[in-house]
Design a protein around this motif. Structure first.
Motif, PDB file in Angstrom:
ATOM      1  N   ILE A 103       0.367  -0.982   0.049  1.00 14.64           N
ATOM      2  CA  ILE A 103       0.201   0.277   0.018  1.00 14.64           C
ATOM      3  C   ILE A 103       0.628   1.088  -0.304  1.00 14.64           C
ATOM      4  O   ILE A 103       0.426   2.549  -0.331  1.00 14.64           O
ATOM      5  CB  ILE A 103      -0.957   0.003   1.174  1.00 14.64           C
ATOM      6  CG1 ILE A 103      -2.245  -0.943   1.208  1.00 14.64           C
ATOM      7  CG2 ILE A 103      -1.616   1.233   1.265  1.00 14.64           C
ATOM      8  CD1 ILE A 103      -2.749  -1.469   2.235  1.00 14.64           C
ATOM      9  N   ALA A 104       1.821   1.456   1.103  1.00 12.03           N
ATOM     10  CA  ALA A 104       2.972   2.734   0.527  1.00 12.03           C
ATOM     11  C   ALA A 104       3.274   2.286  -0.590  1.00 12.03           C
ATOM     12  O   ALA A 104       3.181   3.942  -1.143  1.00 12.03           O
ATOM     13  CB  ALA A 104       4.307   2.489   1.344  1.00 12.03           C
ATOM     14  N   ARG A 105       4.289   1.888  -1.411  1.00 11.16           N
ATOM     15  CA  ARG A 105       4.476   1.849  -3.303  1.00 11.16           C
ATOM     16  C   ARG A 105       2.901   2.028  -3.534  1.00 11.16           C
ATOM     17  O   ARG A 105       3.444   3.251  -4.569  1.00 11.16           O
ATOM     18  CB  ARG A 105       5.130   0.229  -2.922  1.00 11.16           C
ATOM     19  CG  ARG A 105       5.772   0.316  -2.900  1.00 11.16           C
ATOM     20  CD  ARG A 105       6.467  -0.982  -3.240  1.00 11.16           C
ATOM     21  NE  ARG A 105       5.781  -2.611  -3.618  1.00 11.16           N
ATOM     22  CZ  ARG A 105       6.403  -3.310  -2.522  1.00 11.16           C
ATOM     23  NH1 ARG A 105       7.070  -2.854  -1.499  1.00 11.16           N
ATOM     24  NH2 ARG A 105       5.306  -4.474  -2.470  1.00 11.16           N
ATOM     25  N   VAL A 106       1.479   1.980  -3.445  1.00 15.08           N
ATOM     26  CA  VAL A 106       0.896   2.187  -4.093  1.00 15.08           C
ATOM     27  C   VAL A 106       0.658   3.227  -4.388  1.00 15.08           C
ATOM     28  O   VAL A 106       0.730   5.244  -5.174  1.00 15.08           O
ATOM     29  CB  VAL A 106      -0.667   1.884  -3.819  1.00 15.08           C
ATOM     30  CG1 VAL A 106      -1.407   2.411  -4.879  1.00 15.08           C
ATOM     31  CG2 VAL A 106      -0.478   0.259  -4.977  1.00 15.08           C
ATOM     32  N   LEU A 107       0.600   4.247  -3.058  1.00 16.27           N
ATOM     33  CA  LEU A 107       0.177   5.682  -2.457  1.00 16.27           C
ATOM     34  C   LEU A 107       1.341   6.477  -2.819  1.00 16.27           C
ATOM     35  O   LEU A 107       0.829   7.778  -3.303  1.00 16.27           O
ATOM     36  CB  LEU A 107       0.184   5.509  -0.804  1.00 16.27           C
ATOM     37  CG  LEU A 107      -1.285   4.526  -0.173  1.00 16.27           C
ATOM     38  CD1 LEU A 107      -0.809   5.399   1.213  1.00 16.27           C
ATOM     39  CD2 LEU A 107      -2.409   5.331  -0.963  1.00 16.27           C
ATOM     40  N   ARG A 108       2.973   6.054  -2.789  1.00 14.54           N
ATOM     41  CA  ARG A 108       3.954   6.984  -2.949  1.00 14.54           C
ATOM     42  C   ARG A 108       3.481   7.096  -4.185  1.00 14.54           C
ATOM     43  O   ARG A 108       4.004   8.557  -4.699  1.00 14.54           O
ATOM     44  CB  ARG A 108       5.067   5.778  -2.062  1.00 14.54           C
ATOM     45  CG  ARG A 108       6.369   6.940  -2.473  1.00 14.54           C
ATOM     46  CD  ARG A 108       7.568   6.121  -1.452  1.00 14.54           C
ATOM     47  NE  ARG A 108       7.205   4.778  -2.528  1.00 14.54           N
ATOM     48  CZ  ARG A 108       7.413   3.315  -1.388  1.00 14.54           C
ATOM     49  NH1 ARG A 108       7.049   3.972   0.008  1.00 14.54           N
ATOM     50  NH2 ARG A 108       7.715   2.526  -1.749  1.00 14.54           N
ATOM     51  N   GLU A 109       3.322   6.247  -4.873  1.00 12.64           N
ATOM     52  CA  GLU A 109       3.222   6.129  -6.645  1.00 12.64           C
ATOM     53  C   GLU A 109       2.949   8.061  -7.138  1.00 12.64           C
ATOM     54  O   GLU A 109       3.092   8.790  -7.872  1.00 12.64           O
ATOM     55  CB  GLU A 109       3.006   5.212  -7.553  1.00 12.64           C
ATOM     56  CG  GLU A 109       3.211   5.686  -8.907  1.00 12.64           C
ATOM     57  CD  GLU A 109       2.930   4.798 -10.004  1.00 12.64           C
ATOM     58  OE1 GLU A 109       1.256   3.792  -9.537  1.00 12.64           O
ATOM     59  OE2 GLU A 109       3.988   3.103 -10.544  1.00 12.64           O
ATOM     60  N   ASP A 110       1.599   7.646  -6.422  1.00 14.46           N
ATOM     61  CA  ASP A 110       0.521   8.543  -6.445  1.00 14.46           C
ATOM     62  C   ASP A 110       1.320  10.191  -5.561  1.00 14.46           C
ATOM     63  O   ASP A 110      -0.172  11.127  -5.041  1.00 14.46           O
ATOM     64  CB  ASP A 110      -0.604   7.762  -6.746  1.00 14.46           C
ATOM     65  CG  ASP A 110      -0.903   7.414  -7.081  1.00 14.46           C
ATOM     66  OD1 ASP A 110      -1.467   7.623  -8.040  1.00 14.46           O
ATOM     67  OD2 ASP A 110      -0.933   6.198  -6.934  1.00 14.46           O
ATOM     68  N   GLY A 111       2.465  10.169  -5.312  1.00 13.31           N
ATOM     69  CA  GLY A 111       2.710  12.148  -4.612  1.00 13.31           C
ATOM     70  C   GLY A 111       2.639  11.544  -3.487  1.00 13.31           C
ATOM     71  O   GLY A 111       3.274  12.762  -2.827  1.00 13.31           O
ATOM     72  N   VAL A 146      -4.161   5.409  -8.557  1.00 16.81           N
ATOM     73  CA  VAL A 146      -4.074   4.875 -10.458  1.00 16.81           C
ATOM     74  C   VAL A 146      -3.042   4.035 -10.538  1.00 16.81           C
ATOM     75  O   VAL A 146      -2.986   4.297 -12.151  1.00 16.81           O
ATOM     76  CB  VAL A 146      -5.155   6.028 -10.815  1.00 16.81           C
ATOM     77  CG1 VAL A 146      -6.488   6.486 -10.712  1.00 16.81           C
ATOM     78  CG2 VAL A 146      -3.961   7.340 -11.417  1.00 16.81           C
ATOM     79  N   GLY A 147      -1.907   4.337 -10.891  1.00 21.09           N
ATOM     80  CA  GLY A 147      -0.969   4.384 -11.502  1.00 21.09           C
ATOM     81  C   GLY A 147      -0.749   2.691 -11.441  1.00 21.09           C
ATOM     82  O   GLY A 147      -1.170   2.267 -11.248  1.00 21.09           O
ATOM     83  N   GLY A 148       1.255   2.495 -11.848  1.00 18.55           N
ATOM     84  CA  GLY A 148       0.934   1.025 -12.242  1.00 18.55           C
ATOM     85  C   GLY A 148       1.553   0.161 -11.060  1.00 18.55           C
ATOM     86  O   GLY A 148       1.559  -1.167 -11.297  1.00 18.55           O
ATOM     87  N   ALA A 149       1.981   1.271 -10.110  1.00 14.38           N
ATOM     88  CA  ALA A 149       2.194   0.759  -8.532  1.00 14.38           C
ATOM     89  C   ALA A 149       1.012  -0.678  -8.395  1.00 14.38           C
ATOM     90  O   ALA A 149       1.174  -1.536  -7.965  1.00 14.38           O
ATOM     91  CB  ALA A 149       2.114   1.420  -7.576  1.00 14.38           C
ATOM     92  N   LEU A 150      -0.660   0.551  -8.289  1.00 14.05           N
ATOM     93  CA  LEU A 150      -1.885  -0.203  -7.970  1.00 14.05           C
ATOM     94  C   LEU A 150      -1.579  -1.390  -8.857  1.00 14.05           C
ATOM     95  O   LEU A 150      -1.802  -2.790  -8.159  1.00 14.05           O
ATOM     96  CB  LEU A 150      -3.387   0.481  -7.497  1.00 14.05           C
ATOM     97  CG  LEU A 150      -4.741   0.044  -8.110  1.00 14.05           C
ATOM     98  CD1 LEU A 150      -4.125  -0.470  -6.400  1.00 14.05           C
ATOM     99  CD2 LEU A 150      -5.416   0.942  -8.316  1.00 14.05           C
TER     100      LEU A 150
END
Length: 310
Positions: free
Chosen positions: A69-77, A85-89
């Motif tokens: 989750i941290a990677r997903v949220l970090r990718e989005d700023g 919404v990005g590639g990590a998700l």
């Protein structure tokens, strides 16, 4: 944002329908940064934190871990208002799909195995328990490592690694995700067959595998793969063994591996050698039960071509 428009940790928890402990847990791990700190050091959150908290809970509901989750949220700023919404998700969701699919396959295998144990004659139960218990794990579908080891022992030791890997890939059947009882039992018996101690020694190898035979294994097996592919339509159609392109390719593989010409004398001699070679028909019979009639096995193709050579 003015302090009057900020929420305390308790207010945010109440609006989100979670405990204060939950909000603090995510905040401490950097998933839910506070927008402000009071003079006393207490966290204050803006309305965007509510959306972020809902997002975190949704991701957790799908089984994502805190690090993912941290990677997903970090990718989005990393801001509290950012939505993933990005590639990590996409990568995280794809990973969870694979994990869930593997668990479902394992459960289907267990279900089929339990049915085989439940529905069989009591005299068969002990054997089935042993066979099926060896391949049905709780968290993953059956593996094929034992079959791969069997083939790596069977192949000549001087076989180039890429060619050996290709042979193993062709010869080892993949367990179906949703097996029929017949497939599950055949796969379990196949696993037992390849796991049994081999007592044949070097005498159990085909002539082409033996030291000093003169064969070039890489040339032979690459040619055999093409010959088996050519024979497969005849096997599916139920045609009797006969001369033709598949047989010519089969003989050419042996001739090329020995650096000799394809002549009538060579074919007569080759038939004698192949007829005397040891066979592992039991292996291929079980593979056929696992893969089904639409996928002729290399063993069936080899037997058909040997008969055509006669």
């Amino acid at each position: 944002m003015p302090p009057g428009e900020l929420w305390t940790i308790g207010e945010l928890a109440g609006r989100a329908g979670v405990t204060v402990k939950t909000v603090r847990f995510y905040s401490d791990r950097g998933l839910l940064p506070a927008a402000h700190r009071s003079a006393g050091g207490h966290r204050r959150y803006g309305p965007g934190a509510l959306d972020r908290l809902h997002t975190i809970r949704s991701l957790r509901a799908f089984g994502l871990g805190v690090a993912e989750i941290a990677r997903v949220l970090r990718e989005d700023g990393g801001g509290p208002d950012a939505l993933p919404v990005g590639g990590a998700l996409e990568a995280a969701v794809a990973g969870r799909l694979r994990e869930v699919g593997s668990r479902l396959a394992a459960l289907r295998w267990q279900q089929t195995a339990l049915r085989l144990l439940h529905d069989c004659d009591p005299a068969e139960r002990a054997e089935r328990l042993r066979l099926l218990g060896a391949v049905c794990a709780t968290q993953a579908p059956p593996g094929t490592a034992a079959m791969a080891r069997f083939w790596r022992r069977w192949l000549p030791p001087r076989m180039p690694a890429p060619v050996a890997a290709r042979v193993v890939d062709i010869a080892v059947p993949q367990p179906p995700d949703d097996p029929t009882p017949e497939q599950a039992l055949a796969f379990a018996r196949l696993h037992a067959f390849v796991s049994a101690e081999c007592t044949g020694g070097g005498s159990g190898q085909p002539a082409a595998h033996r030291a000093g035979s003169g064969h070039r294994p890489a040339v032979l097996y690459q040619g055999l793969e093409e010959a088996y592919d050519l024979a497969a339509p005849h096997l599916r159609a139920g045609r009797a063994p006969h001369a033709g392109e598949a047989l010519d390719c089969f003989v050419a593989a042996y001739a090329a591996s020995l650096r000799v010409a394809d002549t009538g004398a060579f074919r007569r001699g080759l038939h004698g050698v192949l007829a005397a070679d040891p066979r592992i028909d039991r292996y291929w019979d079980l593979v056929a039960l696992v893969t089904g009639p639409d996928r002729p096995t290399p063993g069936a193709a080899h037997a058909w071509l040997t008969a055509a050579l006669a």
